[in-house]
Design a protein around this motif. Sequence first.
Motif, short mmCIF file in Angstrom:
data_model
loop_
_atom_site.label_atom_id
_atom_site.label_comp_id
_atom_site.label_asym_id
_atom_site.label_seq_id
_atom_site.Cartn_x
_atom_site.Cartn_y
_atom_site.Cartn_z
N LEU A 1 0.82 -1.22 0.00
CA LEU A 1 0.00 0.00 0.00
C LEU A 1 0.85 1.27 0.00
O LEU A 1 0.32 2.37 -0.16
N GLY A 2 2.15 1.10 0.21
CA GLY A 2 3.04 2.26 0.20
C GLY A 2 2.95 3.11 1.45
O GLY A 2 3.21 4.31 1.41
N TYR A 3 2.62 2.50 2.58
CA TYR A 3 2.50 3.25 3.84
C TYR A 3 3.77 3.09 4.67
O TYR A 3 4.42 2.03 4.64
N ARG A 4 4.07 4.10 5.47
CA ARG A 4 5.19 3.99 6.41
C ARG A 4 4.80 3.13 7.60
O ARG A 4 5.61 2.39 8.13
N GLY A 5 3.54 3.29 8.05
CA GLY A 5 3.04 2.55 9.19
C GLY A 5 2.64 3.43 10.34
O GLY A 5 1.86 3.02 11.21
N ASP A 6 3.18 4.68 10.38
CA ASP A 6 2.85 5.57 11.48
C ASP A 6 1.79 6.60 11.10
O ASP A 6 1.46 7.47 11.92
N GLU A 7 1.25 6.51 9.89
CA GLU A 7 0.20 7.44 9.49
C GLU A 7 -1.02 7.25 10.40
O GLU A 7 -1.43 6.13 10.69
N GLY A 8 -1.59 8.36 10.84
CA GLY A 8 -2.73 8.28 11.74
C GLY A 8 -4.02 7.93 11.01
O GLY A 8 -4.30 8.46 9.92
N VAL A 9 -4.79 7.04 11.59
CA VAL A 9 -6.10 6.66 11.03
C VAL A 9 -7.11 6.56 12.17
O VAL A 9 -6.75 6.37 13.33
N GLU A 10 -8.39 6.66 11.82
CA GLU A 10 -9.46 6.48 12.79
C GLU A 10 -9.94 5.05 12.68
O GLU A 10 -10.53 4.66 11.68
N ALA A 11 -9.68 4.27 13.72
CA ALA A 11 -10.07 2.85 13.70
C ALA A 11 -11.46 2.71 14.31
O ALA A 11 -12.11 3.68 14.68
N GLU B 1 -0.69 -0.28 13.61
CA GLU B 1 -1.41 -0.80 14.77
C GLU B 1 -2.83 -1.21 14.38
O GLU B 1 -3.35 -2.23 14.83
N ALA B 2 -3.48 -0.40 13.54
CA ALA B 2 -4.84 -0.72 13.11
C ALA B 2 -4.88 -2.01 12.30
O ALA B 2 -5.77 -2.85 12.47
N LEU B 3 -3.91 -2.20 11.43
CA LEU B 3 -3.85 -3.42 10.63
C LEU B 3 -3.54 -4.63 11.50
O LEU B 3 -4.01 -5.74 11.23
N LEU B 4 -2.78 -4.44 12.54
CA LEU B 4 -2.40 -5.55 13.39
C LEU B 4 -3.53 -5.96 14.34
O LEU B 4 -3.80 -7.16 14.50
N ARG B 5 -4.23 -4.99 14.92
CA ARG B 5 -5.16 -5.31 16.01
C ARG B 5 -6.60 -4.88 15.79
O ARG B 5 -7.48 -5.30 16.55
N ARG B 6 -6.91 -4.09 14.80
CA ARG B 6 -8.26 -3.54 14.68
C ARG B 6 -9.02 -3.99 13.45
O ARG B 6 -10.25 -4.08 13.50
N TRP B 7 -8.36 -4.26 12.34
CA TRP B 7 -9.08 -4.49 11.08
C TRP B 7 -8.97 -5.94 10.64
O TRP B 7 -7.93 -6.60 10.80
N ASP B 8 -10.03 -6.43 10.03
CA ASP B 8 -10.06 -7.78 9.48
C ASP B 8 -9.35 -7.77 8.13
O ASP B 8 -9.74 -7.02 7.22
N LEU B 9 -8.34 -8.60 7.97
CA LEU B 9 -7.55 -8.65 6.74
C LEU B 9 -7.94 -9.81 5.85
O LEU B 9 -7.25 -10.12 4.88
N GLY B 10 -9.04 -10.47 6.18
CA GLY B 10 -9.52 -11.58 5.36
C GLY B 10 -10.19 -11.10 4.09
O GLY B 10 -9.91 -10.00 3.60
N ALA B 11 -11.09 -11.91 3.54
CA ALA B 11 -11.78 -11.53 2.31
C ALA B 11 -12.54 -10.23 2.55
O ALA B 11 -13.37 -10.15 3.45
N PRO B 12 -12.28 -9.17 1.78
CA PRO B 12 -12.92 -7.87 2.03
C PRO B 12 -14.42 -7.93 1.77
O PRO B 12 -14.91 -8.74 0.98
N GLY B 13 -15.14 -7.03 2.42
CA GLY B 13 -16.57 -6.91 2.20
C GLY B 13 -16.88 -6.05 0.99
O GLY B 13 -15.99 -5.49 0.33
N ARG B 14 -18.17 -5.91 0.72
CA ARG B 14 -18.61 -5.17 -0.46
C ARG B 14 -18.11 -3.71 -0.50
O ARG B 14 -17.74 -3.23 -1.57
#
Length: 597
Positions: A288-298, A308-321
Amino acid sequence: MSPIPAIPESAPFTALQRQWLNGYLAGLLSNAAAPGAQWEKLEERAIRERVPVLWGSQSGNAEGLAEKFGKRLFEAGFEAPVIDMAGYRDLDWSRESQVLLITSTWGEGDPPDNAAGLLEHLTGSEVPRLNHLRYAILALGDSNYLHFCGAGRRFDEALERCGANRIVARMDCDVDFEGSAESWFASVLARLESGSSPSGGSRAPTGASPRIPAATEACPAAVVYSRKNPFPAAMLVNARLSAPEAERDTRHIALDLAGSGLTYEAGDVLGVVPENCPEEVEELLNALGYRGDEGVEANGGVMLGVREALLRRWDLGAPGRPFLEMWAERVKDVNLRRLLQPESGQDLDAFLSGRRLIDFVVGHPEHGLAPEELGEVLTALKPRLYSISSSPRAHPGEVHLTVAVVSYEAHGRRRQGVCSTFLAKRGAGEETVSIFTQAAKHFKLPRDPAVPVIMCGPGTGIAPFRAFLEEREAAAAQGPNWLFFGNPRASTGFFYRDQLERWLSGGLLTRLDVAWSRDQAEKLYVQHRMLERGRELWRWIDEGAHFYVCGDARRMAKDVESTLRRIVCEQGAMSAPAAAAYLETMKKEKRYQKDVY
């Protein structure tokens, strides 16, 4: 003035019921001098319309919601009986004007056992016409599964075909269902109240007995740890159950409950809040070309770094619609656009099978997807539920799991189960796991410890039966116990062998029948062992034994039920319809229970 009578403590009512009745009598008799006063009081308690609340539940969540919302409807003045869907034939559907249905989903979009009969009735050859009926459906499910809320959807479609009209649109709830369920009920109640009133609904007949609220238990102290606030449990044991050469790595996990306040019973489940694989997260950041420290609203409005959001907050499986629609436009994917059309539902399901978020973003450096946009289209990482494999009597302050580590190849990549891999990699004595307990009301040992128990659980399906046997041992239960267990090979997959053989030699385990599917030329499964023991199995069942099955819903549980029906038919000298009806009666009587996934 004559004293106002009170209900004596010796009367057959609970404290809450006595309190309500005393208040009711006091209200009637305090104005007895005014003509017609007691009838005015009855008018104040005039009942609004009748709104039965039907529930279909396997683990107890739907039943719990039905009880809660039924109570609230009663408090709002409605007649709101809470009814097990297995008793649908006791309702006069021609006279019901509105009904609420709350149901979970199992297997491939299937209804819970107690709801299957009602769905079959609504979709059968003699489908009733229900043009006079209004309904609302609350569907519980898990979006990690392909047929999310499938049972609720099927009920909705069936009632619509019968001519019934919706009170509100169906609500599909994920595993964190509390907020969505509350929103649905608020909408339902608003619609009901706007369309009915004490003067316009069915009134209680003059002289009818006052409606007594159901007895309730005293409110427990506030629970500190729960689904919304999981407990960080220390890992006590992380031991491999399967041999190193086994086809699948299966673990015995023990977690420390000290200080949690969490309790459970044999048959309950444990919720585990996992983390995604760190290596997969780093690959996603690079793609995705991210550094990893960009702020996001989880989820929940919390600001944190995208890593942190990718590690602990978001589902990385088959995406939804939402993600798929955005992605199809962003990268101009014509095939994905086609699959997102309404008529391509099955093709889309097949396409998504075995795919994860990483499969979409890799190879598309031109996407230009900002971190904050990602947070708008990804769903929350959900807890996973596991059958508990310990009895709290046998292991005070601990909870045990039996976990098969998921690992397979798909679309040229190695896939790993999110939670099973997370647990397998945690070090005993070093790290914690966020957990909560959840009751499984419909998977419990019989109350009478003398009742015989038959358990069928191949593979990790043995988990709740280890808990059952530990519980029966700790309680000195006198009822006989019979276990059917299987796996590919005895040398690599005889889980808890020492404990089972000790129970067998000591008499706690009356019978142990094992099936090793790959230890001979012809595959041998637990249902084959059941057929071999058909006569004795029928004798146990005919004498009142409870039958339990745990494991794969898609094939094993269906094969076991088909085999059980055949045994009842042959050994019980019944016709096929009579045998099927016999099993349905067992389910209604809680003598046939399933913990399937």
